[in-house]
Design a protein around this motif. Structure first.
Motif, PDB file in Angstrom:
ATOM      1  N   UNK A  33      11.941  -8.989   1.730  1.00  6.50           N
ATOM      2  CA  UNK A  33      10.587  -8.921   2.275  1.00  6.50           C
ATOM      3  C   UNK A  33       9.825  -7.800   1.592  1.00  6.50           C
ATOM      4  N   UNK A  34       8.592  -8.064   1.180  1.00  8.19           N
ATOM      5  CA  UNK A  34       7.750  -7.037   0.576  1.00  8.19           C
ATOM      6  C   UNK A  34       6.618  -6.688   1.528  1.00  8.19           C
ATOM      7  N   UNK A  35       6.320  -5.397   1.628  1.00  5.95           N
ATOM      8  CA  UNK A  35       5.241  -4.906   2.473  1.00  5.95           C
ATOM      9  C   UNK A  35       4.313  -4.042   1.637  1.00  5.95           C
ATOM     10  N   UNK A  36       3.030  -4.282   1.745  1.00  2.00           N
ATOM     11  CA  UNK A  36       2.036  -3.485   1.038  1.00  2.00           C
ATOM     12  C   UNK A  36       1.715  -2.257   1.887  1.00  2.00           C
ATOM     13  N   UNK A  37       1.987  -1.053   1.364  1.00  4.72           N
ATOM     14  CA  UNK A  37       1.748   0.173   2.107  1.00  4.72           C
ATOM     15  C   UNK A  37       0.399   0.802   1.800  1.00  4.72           C
ATOM     16  N   UNK A  38      -0.081   0.625   0.559  1.00  6.76           N
ATOM     17  CA  UNK A  38      -1.351   1.238   0.178  1.00  6.76           C
ATOM     18  C   UNK A  38      -1.876   0.614  -1.100  1.00  6.76           C
ATOM     19  N   UNK A  39      -3.189   0.411  -1.167  1.00  6.95           N
ATOM     20  CA  UNK A  39      -3.845  -0.055  -2.382  1.00  6.95           C
ATOM     21  C   UNK A  39      -4.579   1.108  -3.050  1.00  6.95           C
ATOM     22  N   UNK A  40      -4.258   1.364  -4.307  1.00  9.17           N
ATOM     23  CA  UNK A  40      -4.943   2.421  -5.051  1.00  9.17           C
ATOM     24  C   UNK A  40      -6.403   2.047  -5.305  1.00  9.17           C
ATOM     25  N   UNK A  41      -7.208   3.087  -5.586  1.00  7.32           N
ATOM     26  CA  UNK A  41      -8.628   2.906  -5.882  1.00  7.32           C
ATOM     27  C   UNK A  41      -9.061   4.022  -6.827  1.00  7.32           C
ATOM     28  N   UNK A  42     -10.250   3.938  -7.396  1.00  6.00           N
ATOM     29  CA  UNK A  42     -10.713   5.037  -8.245  1.00  6.00           C
ATOM     30  C   UNK A  42     -10.731   6.379  -7.522  1.00  6.00           C
ATOM     31  N   UNK A  43     -11.092   6.397  -6.246  1.00  8.32           N
ATOM     32  CA  UNK A  43     -11.151   7.656  -5.503  1.00  8.32           C
ATOM     33  C   UNK A  43      -9.764   8.228  -5.229  1.00  8.32           C
ATOM     34  N   UNK A  44      -8.805   7.363  -4.925  1.00 13.22           N
ATOM     35  CA  UNK A  44      -7.455   7.820  -4.573  1.00 13.22           C
ATOM     36  C   UNK A  44      -6.624   8.171  -5.794  1.00 13.22           C
ATOM     37  N   UNK A  45      -7.078   7.697  -6.966  1.00 15.64           N
ATOM     38  CA  UNK A  45      -6.261   7.753  -8.163  1.00 15.64           C
ATOM     39  C   UNK A  45      -5.561   6.424  -8.346  1.00 15.64           C
ATOM     40  N   UNK A  46      -5.264   6.081  -9.587  1.00 17.40           N
ATOM     41  CA  UNK A  46      -4.577   4.824  -9.867  1.00 17.40           C
ATOM     42  C   UNK A  46      -3.825   4.943 -11.182  1.00 17.40           C
ATOM     43  N   UNK A 353      -0.379  -7.157  -4.371  1.00  8.98           N
ATOM     44  CA  UNK A 353       0.463  -5.980  -4.565  1.00  8.98           C
ATOM     45  C   UNK A 353       0.251  -5.333  -5.930  1.00  8.98           C
ATOM     46  N   UNK A 354      -0.611  -5.875  -6.739  1.00  5.85           N
ATOM     47  CA  UNK A 354      -0.746  -5.393  -8.095  1.00  5.85           C
ATOM     48  C   UNK A 354       0.352  -5.951  -8.978  1.00  5.85           C
ATOM     49  N   UNK A 355       0.458  -5.415 -10.194  1.00  7.38           N
ATOM     50  CA  UNK A 355       1.463  -5.907 -11.117  1.00  7.38           C
ATOM     51  C   UNK A 355       1.894  -4.780 -12.057  1.00  7.38           C
ATOM     52  N   UNK A 377      -3.630  -7.286 -10.109  1.00  3.87           N
ATOM     53  CA  UNK A 377      -3.098  -8.644 -10.146  1.00  3.87           C
ATOM     54  C   UNK A 377      -4.206  -9.667  -9.924  1.00  3.87           C
ATOM     55  N   UNK A 378      -5.439  -9.204  -9.925  1.00  2.00           N
ATOM     56  CA  UNK A 378      -6.583 -10.091  -9.697  1.00  2.00           C
ATOM     57  C   UNK A 378      -7.220  -9.839  -8.358  1.00  2.00           C
ATOM     58  N   UNK A 379      -6.387  -9.759  -7.300  1.00  4.07           N
ATOM     59  CA  UNK A 379      -6.929  -9.485  -5.970  1.00  4.07           C
ATOM     60  C   UNK A 379      -6.823  -8.008  -5.622  1.00  4.07           C
ATOM     61  N   UNK A 380      -5.835  -7.332  -6.196  1.00  6.72           N
ATOM     62  CA  UNK A 380      -5.687  -5.891  -6.015  1.00  6.72           C
ATOM     63  C   UNK A 380      -6.034  -5.240  -7.358  1.00  6.72           C
TER      64      UNK A 380
END
Length: 437
Positions: A33-46, A353-355, A377-380
């Motif tokens: 099972x995969x769980x998304x804990x956080x999505x990075x952004x320009x403000x958070x750093x990536x 989840x990104x890639x 990944x297109x959506x993240x």
């Protein structure tokens, strides 16, 4: 302040004098099972390239190489409550573009490197503690610069690492630095045949030697090397040159060691021919005996590994590939102690989840694995921090004793990320765990 918890004693490269541990029996999971804990952004750093580190309370720490207030990355914490905090915004003055993860000492201080910025624009070694962020060393042309790997910590509180560029021959260095900032060059890379331009950090072996990888090797191939060096800078030994008979090419990240002293790592390419020249997993002994234990041969099952490996108490290896899987978005894999390779998860287009996971993995007290993806990944659009459950990770059956300032047994619950190194520093990512073999 944010580093006050005593539980942060877990050391990504913490010191283990002896871990006599018996392995629990593996219980293969029915479904991962995969769980998304956080999505990075320009403000958070990536674009997170270094594997995560955890404290005894289960909070996660890491770095990004882009984004943040100054565009050159951040140092962050993801709490157990899901709250993401930027602890430091890197800058041209304080250092920026962190390519590697962090190390935690027994007092809870974080240590790491940046590949750019600082007083000379060539990167820094930094510390973050209760008094905030400070630069321990500004790299320069004489001592080496532009480090791509992080630092490891020995039992005396010395940090060790590699610099990719500069030094006496402009081919990189191996260095030691005290936690007070006293910097010493242990080795200048000078010859193409014996290694140069190291991209990865170091591993401290049970025999007290530093082990690492570099570019260079066989003159006509230049596919990389494995070396060892005494901690006083003497006795530099070339253990292996890549590029012969399918043994892999271009190692890019640190190795890990088992209790017997064998080192494990990956090459980003090689192993096969043509389109199947997409990477290997290898083992090498302290005597230089080298063997390929897995060759990546099918794009659907993963290709081009870059991140560090994780080793559990039963001798199973876990890792990531930057490509392969669904639409070449990358995978998470396991290689069992008997050589059985399986893909635990394939990152999918528009999966959220990104890639392209460039970093390795971290394990918790329940055998869950944590990691990060570095791109869209297109959506993240900027990658994520994820958790994988039910992966069959084998925890130690016996709690290791506290050694050399490592916390009391109760706090070992989170000290679990697989560098089971007997008598060694467990690398720079909060990775402390005992490995049977």
């Amino acid at each position: 302040m944010w580093m006050k918890q005593r539980g942060k004693n877990i050391m990504r490269h913490s010191i283990m004098a002896a871990l006599f541990v018996s392995a629990a029996i593996a219980t293969p999971a029915a479904a991962v099972t995969i769980t998304n804990l956080f999505n990075f952004s320009p403000a958070s750093g990536y674009s997170s390239r270094g594997e995560l580190v955890a404290d005894a309370a289960g909070n996660l720490y890491g770095t990004t190489r882009s984004g943040g207030a100054n565009g050159v990355g951040t140092l962050f914490r993801l709490g157990t409550d899901g709250v993401y905090s930027v602890l430091h915004n890197f800058s041209s003055a304080s250092g920026g573009v962190a390519e590697a993860g962090l190390t935690i000492d027994a007092a809870g201080n974080l240590y790491g490197t940046t590949s750019a910025g600082g007083a000379n624009g060539l990167g820094t070694v930094f510390r973050v503690g209760t008094d905030g962020y400070s630069v321990l060393h500004d790299f320069d042309s004489a001592g080496g610069g532009n480090p791509r790997g992080g630092v490891i910590l020995d039992s005396s509180g010395n940090l060790y690492g590699t610099a990719y560029n500069y030094g006496a021959a402009n081919r990189g260095t191996i260095y030691k630095i005290s936690t007070d900032g006293d910097y010493t060059v242990l080795h200048n890379f000078t010859a193409l045949q014996t290694g140069y331009h190291p991209q990865a950090g170091l591993t401290l072996g049970a025999d007290g030697y530093l082990y690492g990888t570099a570019s260079g090797g066989i003159p006509a191939v230049q596919a990389g090397t494995i070396f060892k060096l005494a901690t006083d800078g003497s006795d530099y030994t070339l253990l292996h040159s890549f590029g012969i008979s399918g043994d892999g090419r271009y190692p890019q990240m640190e190795m890990i060691a088992d209790a017997a002293g064998n080192m494990y790592g990956t090459t980003n390419q090689g192993g096969g021919s043509g389109y199947n020249s997409i990477g290997t997993i290898f083992r090498i002994g302290t005597d230089g005996e080298y063997s390929v234990i897995h060759t990546f041969v099918g794009e659907t099952n993963g290709s081009y590994p870059v991140g560090n490996l994780l080793l559990d108490a039963a001798g199973n290896l876990y890792g990531t590939t930057t490509s392969g899987g669904i639409n070449q978005n990358g995978t998470v894999f396991r290689l069992s102690a008997d050589g059985d390779y399986s893909v635990l998860y394939k990152f999918a287009t528009y999966g959220g989840y990104g890639r392209s996971p460039y970093a390795g993995l971290l394990a918790d007290a329940e055998g869950n694995l944590y990691g990060s993806t570095s791109s869209s990944d297109g959506s993240n659009l900027y990658g994520s921090i994820f958790k994988l459950s039910d992966v069959g990770y084998v925890l130690p059956a016996v709690t290791p004793p506290p050694v050399g300032g490592i916390p009391e047994p109760a706090t070992w619950a989170m000290l679990i990320v697989g560098f089971g190194l007997v008598g060694v520093s467990a690398r720079r990512r909060a990775r402390i765990m005992s490995i049977g073999n």
